[in-house]
Design a protein around this motif. Structure first.
Motif, PDB file in Angstrom:
ATOM      1  N   LEU A  25      49.488 -33.429  50.819  1.00 34.32           N
ATOM      2  CA  LEU A  25      47.800 -32.980  50.570  1.00 34.32           C
ATOM      3  C   LEU A  25      47.181 -33.337  51.710  1.00 34.32           C
ATOM      4  N   GLY A  26      46.690 -32.019  51.839  1.00 35.55           N
ATOM      5  CA  GLY A  26      45.360 -31.576  52.654  1.00 35.55           C
ATOM      6  C   GLY A  26      46.761 -32.024  54.002  1.00 35.55           C
ATOM      7  N   GLY A  76      41.883 -27.677  45.559  1.00 36.83           N
ATOM      8  CA  GLY A  76      42.394 -28.909  45.418  1.00 36.83           C
ATOM      9  C   GLY A  76      43.815 -29.230  44.507  1.00 36.83           C
ATOM     10  N   GLU A  78      42.764 -31.334  42.369  1.00 33.31           N
ATOM     11  CA  GLU A  78      41.940 -30.909  40.920  1.00 33.31           C
ATOM     12  C   GLU A  78      42.133 -29.803  40.121  1.00 33.31           C
ATOM     13  N   SER A  98      50.989 -38.036  51.373  1.00 30.78           N
ATOM     14  CA  SER A  98      49.609 -38.115  51.397  1.00 30.78           C
ATOM     15  C   SER A  98      48.826 -39.108  52.770  1.00 30.78           C
ATOM     16  N   VAL A 101      44.134 -38.523  53.194  1.00 35.62           N
ATOM     17  CA  VAL A 101      43.683 -37.559  52.545  1.00 35.62           C
ATOM     18  C   VAL A 101      42.588 -38.564  51.792  1.00 35.62           C
ATOM     19  N   LEU A 102      43.096 -39.561  51.406  1.00 37.86           N
ATOM     20  CA  LEU A 102      42.875 -40.228  49.992  1.00 37.86           C
ATOM     21  C   LEU A 102      41.172 -40.931  50.982  1.00 37.86           C
ATOM     22  N   SER A 104      39.211 -38.723  51.588  1.00 35.11           N
ATOM     23  CA  SER A 104      37.855 -38.175  51.714  1.00 35.11           C
ATOM     24  C   SER A 104      37.852 -37.504  50.631  1.00 35.11           C
ATOM     25  N   VAL A 105      38.853 -37.755  49.855  1.00 34.09           N
ATOM     26  CA  VAL A 105      38.915 -36.959  47.995  1.00 34.09           C
ATOM     27  C   VAL A 105      37.198 -37.781  47.089  1.00 34.09           C
ATOM     28  N   PRO A 108      38.670 -40.809  44.253  1.00 34.18           N
ATOM     29  CA  PRO A 108      40.455 -41.480  44.347  1.00 34.18           C
ATOM     30  C   PRO A 108      41.511 -41.892  43.407  1.00 34.18           C
ATOM     31  N   MET A 111      41.826 -38.735  41.243  1.00 39.95           N
ATOM     32  CA  MET A 111      43.077 -38.017  42.229  1.00 39.95           C
ATOM     33  C   MET A 111      44.694 -38.981  41.981  1.00 39.95           C
ATOM     34  N   THR A 162      41.400 -48.871  48.760  1.00 42.81           N
ATOM     35  CA  THR A 162      42.259 -47.130  48.728  1.00 42.81           C
ATOM     36  C   THR A 162      43.984 -47.946  47.161  1.00 42.81           C
TER      37      THR A 162
END
Length: 200
Positions: A25-26, A76, A78, A98, A101-102, A104-105, A108, A111, A162
């Motif tokens: 991710l990212g 993304g 999604e 990850s 990253v989580l 900023s989504v 979350p 996601m 998170t």
């Protein structure tokens, strides 16, 4: 080479545990690329919606010798339609990585439910994320900072729960998450890190 700032953290060891078909991710410009143990990797999909980073990411993929293994996906998680075009469907990912990253989504919780569904039975989620502090004073500081912080640091939220979101994402068979110790719980950037395995 890359990401010297987190060399002394748990990140290098965590990334080296990625195996099989990996969804990163990212990935940004590819800071984690040198840390993969290529003997364990079949394929890496880098889901990076910021196309401005793709040129540097491609260069670092080449430098790391991962051209035949790494594929950039310009969306993304999604975007189910785009992921499916690349063969990413429910239950076929061995490892999801990850790293910071989580925070900023947009959502979350949603996601993480999506990510859990993408993992094959027995697959693993590897995380290194900053979280809301359990210390009252630190969490108050985080809340104050968070008024302006997301606007300057790519929608990063300092005060997300998170760990709770991860735990609620699905039925985990095994959990190896480390939370802040009493010595560093007061920090504005306490971390959780580790691995979780989807139930078989």
């Amino acid at each position: 080479m890359l990401a010297d700032g987190d060399r002394q953290t748990a990140v290098p060891a965590l990334v080296s545990e990625a195996c099989g078909i990996v969804l990163e991710l990212g990935p940004g410009i590819g800071s984690q690329l040198p840390r993969y143990d290529t003997s364990k990797i079949t394929k890496i999909y880098g889901v990076e919606p910021n196309v401005d980073l793709h040129k540097s990411l491609r260069e670092n993929i080449k430098t790391s010798g991962l051209i035949d293994v790494y594929e950039i996906i310009p969306c993304g998680v999604e975007d189910v339609v785009e992921l499916k075009k690349h063969g990413i469907v429910l239950g076929n990912i061995d490892t999801i990585l990850s790293v910071q990253v989580l925070c900023s989504v947009p959502d979350p919780n949603e996601m993480l439910r999506r990510l859990y569904a993408l993992l094959r039975p027995g697959g693993q989620l590897i995380v290194y994320e900053h979280v809301k502090s359990k210390d009252l004073i630190s969490s108050m500081v985080q809340n104050v900072y968070n008024v302006f912080w997301p606007f300057f640091i790519g929608n990063c939220h300092l005060n997300r729960t998170t760990q709770h979101s991860i735990m609620q994402a699905g039925d985990w068979r095994r959990i190896e998450l480390t939370s802040p110790t009493s010595e560093d719980a007061w920090l504005v950037f306490p971390r959780i890190y580790g691995r979780l395995w989807k139930r078989l």
